[in-house]
Design an enzyme around this catalytic site. Structure first.
Site, PDB file in Angstrom:
ATOM      1  N   ASN A   1       0.825  -1.220   0.000  1.00  0.00           N
ATOM      2  CA  ASN A   1       0.000   0.000   0.000  1.00  0.00           C
ATOM      3  C   ASN A   1       0.849   1.255   0.000  1.00  0.00           C
ATOM      4  OD1 ASN A   1      -2.134  -1.660  -0.015  1.00  0.00           O
ATOM      5  ND2 ASN A   1      -2.612  -1.457   2.165  1.00  0.00           N
TER       6      ASN A   1
ATOM      7  N   HIS B   1       5.909  -0.557  -2.692  1.00  0.00           N
ATOM      8  CA  HIS B   1       5.537   0.284  -3.845  1.00  0.00           C
ATOM      9  C   HIS B   1       5.700   1.782  -3.564  1.00  0.00           C
ATOM     10  CE1 HIS B   1       2.837  -3.209  -5.461  1.00  0.00           C
ATOM     11  NE2 HIS B   1       4.077  -3.312  -5.873  1.00  0.00           N
TER      12      HIS B   1
ATOM     13  N   GLY C   1      -5.354  -9.147   2.757  1.00  0.00           N
ATOM     14  CA  GLY C   1      -5.997  -8.306   1.751  1.00  0.00           C
ATOM     15  C   GLY C   1      -5.214  -8.097   0.481  1.00  0.00           C
TER      16      GLY C   1
ATOM     17  N   GLU D   1     -12.333 -12.974   0.524  1.00  0.00           N
ATOM     18  CA  GLU D   1     -12.455 -13.750  -0.725  1.00  0.00           C
ATOM     19  C   GLU D   1     -11.239 -14.669  -0.858  1.00  0.00           C
ATOM     20  OE1 GLU D   1     -15.084 -13.218  -2.610  1.00  0.00           O
ATOM     21  OE2 GLU D   1     -15.770 -11.436  -1.518  1.00  0.00           O
TER      22      GLU D   1
HETATM   23  P1  NAD Z   1      -4.625  -6.171  -4.154  1.00  0.00           P
HETATM   24  O1  NAD Z   1      -3.791  -7.272  -4.645  1.00  0.00           O
HETATM   25  O2  NAD Z   1      -3.993  -5.212  -3.245  1.00  0.00           O
HETATM   26  O3  NAD Z   1      -5.970  -6.876  -3.509  1.00  0.00           O
HETATM   27  C1  NAD Z   1      -7.112  -6.432  -2.919  1.00  0.00           C
HETATM   28  C2  NAD Z   1      -7.622  -7.645  -2.086  1.00  0.00           C
HETATM   29  O4  NAD Z   1      -8.290  -7.167  -0.930  1.00  0.00           O
HETATM   30  C3  NAD Z   1      -8.604  -8.612  -2.764  1.00  0.00           C
HETATM   31  O5  NAD Z   1      -8.109  -9.934  -2.686  1.00  0.00           O
HETATM   32  C4  NAD Z   1      -9.896  -8.491  -1.921  1.00  0.00           C
HETATM   33  O6  NAD Z   1     -10.607  -9.719  -1.793  1.00  0.00           O
HETATM   34  C5  NAD Z   1      -9.333  -8.063  -0.594  1.00  0.00           C
HETATM   35  N1  NAD Z   1     -10.249  -7.338   0.293  1.00  0.00           N
HETATM   36  C6  NAD Z   1     -11.292  -6.544  -0.027  1.00  0.00           C
HETATM   37  N2  NAD Z   1     -11.867  -6.039   1.095  1.00  0.00           N
HETATM   38  C7  NAD Z   1     -11.135  -6.531   2.143  1.00  0.00           C
HETATM   39  C8  NAD Z   1     -11.199  -6.336   3.551  1.00  0.00           C
HETATM   40  N3  NAD Z   1     -12.125  -5.544   4.127  1.00  0.00           N
HETATM   41  N4  NAD Z   1     -10.284  -6.987   4.330  1.00  0.00           N
HETATM   42  C9  NAD Z   1      -9.337  -7.795   3.778  1.00  0.00           C
HETATM   43  N5  NAD Z   1      -9.231  -7.991   2.446  1.00  0.00           N
HETATM   44  C10 NAD Z   1     -10.120  -7.361   1.633  1.00  0.00           C
HETATM   45  O7  NAD Z   1      -5.184  -5.535  -5.384  1.00  0.00           O
HETATM   46  P2  NAD Z   1      -5.383  -4.129  -5.993  1.00  0.00           P
HETATM   47  O8  NAD Z   1      -6.426  -3.374  -5.275  1.00  0.00           O
HETATM   48  O9  NAD Z   1      -5.534  -4.397  -7.416  1.00  0.00           O
HETATM   49  O10 NAD Z   1      -4.018  -3.335  -5.770  1.00  0.00           O
HETATM   50  C11 NAD Z   1      -2.928  -3.475  -6.584  1.00  0.00           C
HETATM   51  C12 NAD Z   1      -1.829  -2.565  -6.104  1.00  0.00           C
HETATM   52  O11 NAD Z   1      -2.291  -1.222  -6.132  1.00  0.00           O
HETATM   53  C13 NAD Z   1      -1.428  -2.785  -4.661  1.00  0.00           C
HETATM   54  O12 NAD Z   1      -0.314  -3.585  -4.643  1.00  0.00           O
HETATM   55  C14 NAD Z   1      -1.077  -1.388  -4.173  1.00  0.00           C
HETATM   56  O13 NAD Z   1       0.251  -1.070  -4.502  1.00  0.00           O
HETATM   57  C15 NAD Z   1      -1.923  -0.466  -4.996  1.00  0.00           C
HETATM   58  N6  NAD Z   1      -3.103   0.023  -4.247  1.00  0.00           N
HETATM   59  C16 NAD Z   1      -2.899   0.587  -3.024  1.00  0.00           C
HETATM   60  C17 NAD Z   1      -3.968   1.048  -2.306  1.00  0.00           C
HETATM   61  C18 NAD Z   1      -3.689   1.630  -0.946  1.00  0.00           C
HETATM   62  O14 NAD Z   1      -2.591   2.131  -0.730  1.00  0.00           O
HETATM   63  N7  NAD Z   1      -4.655   1.565  -0.033  1.00  0.00           N
HETATM   64  C19 NAD Z   1      -5.267   0.971  -2.838  1.00  0.00           C
HETATM   65  C20 NAD Z   1      -5.437   0.405  -4.101  1.00  0.00           C
HETATM   66  C21 NAD Z   1      -4.343  -0.080  -4.798  1.00  0.00           C
END
Ligand code: NAD
Length: 256
Positions: free
Chosen positions: A113, A130, A198, A226
């Site tokens: 994140n 990242h 997550g 999931e």
């Molecule tokens: P990700 O690989 O980070 O996955 C999201 C996962 O979260 C899914 O498997 C989903 O089932 C799960 N999820 C959803 N709600 C949840 C909850 N309440 N508790 C636990 N798990 C939960 O996928 P992405 O969103 O495609 O992100 C890809 C990349 O983009 C990340 O590696 C990150 O670098 C960046 N990103 C960062 C943020 C952030 O900083 N918050 C947000 C979006 C994307």
């Protein structure tokens, strides 16, 4: 009387007990977190239902597109990562991980994140695989500054040298910072228990981090409502709950 909304089913209660047992006995506990841990803080993930890619064009995060069209990419980046992320606060999952680090239980936290919520919760030994959105990097002179809102009033934001600032996180098409890669690899190879929270397991090379840990013999505890790429391939235990709920229950179990 227990509240049915916060009382886990027998199956989930047994998974929580097993997770708490593994965490309690860990000699070197690490955590690997993805976008899912911040969903309960109000930050949507990129992929899946309600994900950011259903509303925004993913090209804005491609390095080549950003370099060619900073004037088009920046308004979208500001809306997602500064207007929206800026108001988010850590949730129970971030808080429990920070408390476990303070208590000496959690040794390293590797996060995909870029929202900085682990730091806001008090975590210190954090590997930002990242990068993060709170710093900006000048593409001309490499100066690094805080992403102060005043800098983002006129877009694209510019450095005193005239160069354009880029958010200091990893765009698609960009490499992982060498020190973050090395620290993540070391944490994964040293740990005997890794919490994977997550993450879809679809974003590479980040998805290698739990694989390195598993190959080195660590037990993998996954927290994700999931199934993910890790669930059947890697996880020794899958806690099928939202991160905030799961960590509240595991923490409670650790104290009983
Ligand atoms: P990700 O690989 O980070 O996955 C999201 C996962 O979260 C899914 O498997 C989903 O089932 C799960 N999820 C959803 N709600 C949840 C909850 N309440 N508790 C636990 N798990 C939960 O996928 P992405 O969103 O495609 O992100 C890809 C990349 O983009 C990340 O590696 C990150 O670098 C960046 N990103 C960062 C943020 C952030 O900083 N918050 C947000 C979006 C994307």
């Amino acid at each position: 009387m227990q509240d049915p909304a916060t009382t886990p089913s027998d199956d989930v209660a047994s998974i929580i007990r097993k997770a708490a047992g593994l965490i309690r006995q860990a000699r070197y506990l690490t955590a690997f977190t993805g976008a899912g841990i911040s969903v309960e803080s109000g930050i949507p993930p990129f992929r899946g239902e309600g994900g950011l890619w259903s509303r925004y064009d993913p090209r804005m995060l491609e390095l080549d597109y950003f370099l060619a069209h900073p004037d088009r990419a920046w308004p979208v980046l500001r809306e997602i990562f500064y207007d929206h992320f800026g108001a988010a606060r850590p949730n129970k999952a971030h808080q429990v991980l920070a408390a476990w680090e303070a208590a000496g239980l959690l040794k390293v936290l590797v996060t995909q994140n870029i929202d900085r919520l682990h730091h806001d919760a008090g975590s210190r030994n954090v590997v930002e695989f990242h990068g993060n959105s709170r710093r900006l990097l000048c593409l001309s002179c490499a100066r690094s500054v805080d992403a102060d809102p005043s800098l983002l009033q006129s877009l694209p934001p510019r450095c005193g040298c005239g160069g354009i600032y880029k958010p200091d996180f990893v765009f698609f098409g960009e490499g992982i910072p060498a020190s973050a890669h090395a620290r993540a690899q070391e944490a994964a190879r040293r740990c005997d228990v890794m919490l994977v929270v997550g993450s879809t397991g679809e974003v590479y090379p980040a998805a290698l981090v739990p694989r390195w840990a598993s190959e080195a013999g660590a037990a993998i505890i996954e927290v994700n409502p999931e199934a993910s790429e890790f669930t059947h391939a890697l996880a020794d235990l899958h806690v099928p709950l939202k991160a905030g709920e799961a960590f509240a229950l595991i923490e409670k179990e650790m104290h009983t």
